[in-house]
Design an enzyme around this catalytic site. Sequence first.
Site, PDB file in Angstrom:
ATOM      1  N   GLU A  60      -7.367  71.111 -40.774  1.00  0.00           N
ATOM      2  CA  GLU A  60      -8.770  70.826 -41.102  1.00  0.00           C
ATOM      3  C   GLU A  60      -9.098  69.340 -41.087  1.00  0.00           C
ATOM      4  O   GLU A  60     -10.149  68.921 -40.582  1.00  0.00           O
ATOM      5  CB  GLU A  60      -9.146  71.431 -42.467  1.00  0.00           C
ATOM      6  N   HIS A 129     -11.000  81.344 -52.421  1.00  0.00           N
ATOM      7  CA  HIS A 129     -11.919  81.604 -51.303  1.00  0.00           C
ATOM      8  C   HIS A 129     -13.339  81.902 -51.754  1.00  0.00           C
ATOM      9  O   HIS A 129     -14.090  82.530 -51.028  1.00  0.00           O
ATOM     10  CB  HIS A 129     -11.416  82.793 -50.469  1.00  0.00           C
TER      11      HIS A 129
END
Lengths: 328, 325
Positions: A60, A129
């Site tokens: 990322e 999440h």
Amino acid sequence: MSEMTYRDALNLALKEEMRHDPSVFVLGEDVALYEGSFKVTRGLLAEFGEERVKDTPISENTIIGVSIGAAMGGLRPVAELMTVNFALLAMDQIVNHMTKIRYMFGGQTHLPMTIRMPGGGGSQLGAQHSQSLETFFMHCPGMRVLYPATPADAKGLLKSAIRDNNPVIFLEHELLYNSKGEVPEDPEFLVPIGQAEVKRAGEQVTIVGYGRMTILALQAAEELAREGVSCEVVDLRSLAPLDTETILASVRKTGRAVVVEECWRTCGLGAEISSIIFEKCFDVLRAPVRRVSGLDVPMPYSRKIEKICIPQAETIKQAIRDVLSGGY
Amino acid sequence: MQTRLRMVLPDQELIKLYEKMFLSREFEERCAEQYAKGHITGFLHLYSGQEAVAVGATAGLHKDDYILSAYREHAQAIVRGADPRRVMAELFGKSTGICKGKGGSMHLFDPSLNFMGGYAIVGGQFPISVGLAFSARYRGEDRIAACFFGDGAVNQGTFHESLNWAQLWQLPVLFICENNFYGIGTEVHRSSALASIHKRTCGYDIPSEKVDGMDVIAVYKAVKYAAEKVRESGHPYFIEATTYRFRGHSMADPAKYRSAAEHDVWKARDPLPNFANQLLEEGIATREQLDGIEAGCARLVDESVQFAEESPWPEDSAVWEDIYV
């Protein structure tokens, strides 16, 4: 106008901007062959080919760093981080680099880049999440932060983000992808960055929301209307820059405000907006500003207790009743 | 064994290499003096000792190639062609600085020279270099990205992510590690399991080599070869240049972790007097010529200090400028 989902509106915005400008390209984990974890990039690889629709490694921080370099080199990258949670791995490139480069290099370059991030809670995905990190981005100068609530805004804001010459964080709510709405077909339809919208006019109380919170606020307003309560719903759309004028104009009219935030309450955007309202229109307030927030806890998995961690239409309605009745 | 210099470059270009190394050293030593006087503040990381790397490498690149570096980058900017007066003004925090006084020592940038920045988060420049290389390929431009970094940067995640990415996407990035053997006070074998840094690229199948970073001609030849290889193939390449900084990590560091004996060994390999001797021995320059060059560099640095001193401070309103387009 045509009816489409939030997902398809985003997909159309990507396609239109890629057709409009050959310097636009898309990169991210599983965005090409797999067509995106949430299928927002469906059909892009087939139409635009491998050099413009790029699958990346699970890296990322480097997805953002590569986007920065590409933007510096004259391209318009649209990066997808699979979820906002993974943006935390990229905060070095986002905060230490992306937001500083124009400034510390004396305005000699700019970064026309967009980072799309699905996020939010309510899908029973557990603590890692389900986060709502909008405040993290709002806190840092040097980037735009957008969060659409409707398919039309999703399309118009994403197009504006891609055309903007500043870095843009573009937040999408995972529970909104299947929501439907009317979307203008005009390929030049753009929603300006920095403008909130009054999504419902009312007289007695202002509800400030964004993203999925706007949808819940509208639902609460609709239900309270049947009880004779008139709510105005201000949809922020742009979290940075924040359209304080529209918020304050509404509060000056209603004299009351409830700010709905999906993020944690402590140092959240609700605190910021409440503070702005207190500072700028204390004289017109008939009640203290009320916040409806995500609970200050890591998100639990079980749906019975996950629900109480996220604002719901019911909790928003209760806050409005409290503000109106003086029961705060 | 030293190369016969004339087999590598014409006389004037060889002399130019010396001039750039001397200018870099002169500039850095004057920075130290200005720091002691309080004219330069904040962090100041000097390049003295490492000149052969910046000078040799830059000479091996094309003008269109991108250069990125870390926070010890004054010399890299100046060697690339940045005006020393505007670099010094930047260090003084003046509005005439290369970044209007907003960047400082660690954040020099000049897009007209394709000098794409000094970055002060260790390893931050790796992915940005990869992105610039991608933009070059995407736009069909004949340029590569040269990414300079220190031995301390190779244990950051961005190093591994970027090496993998550059090779995976087959991008024209030339990684140049300036191994001065210390990340602040931690010697390389105390931070890297494999201290021979160029060998670490095998995990990404990127060709690499090690070069003597105290020898400007060796660096020039290695970078020129590598840059052409990257340009022709479009694939990344990796050079480790072993070198030494004669000063501490920054002005705040007296470098007590290094022995005097070690320092002396490297000082004997100082690229400035050594290259000057080579030029003299091979009859490429006379002592008078070199004296003239050295005096010219000293004058330019004098002018730079004067320019910085006399330049205006930024206006207060500048704090709100250059955040957004």
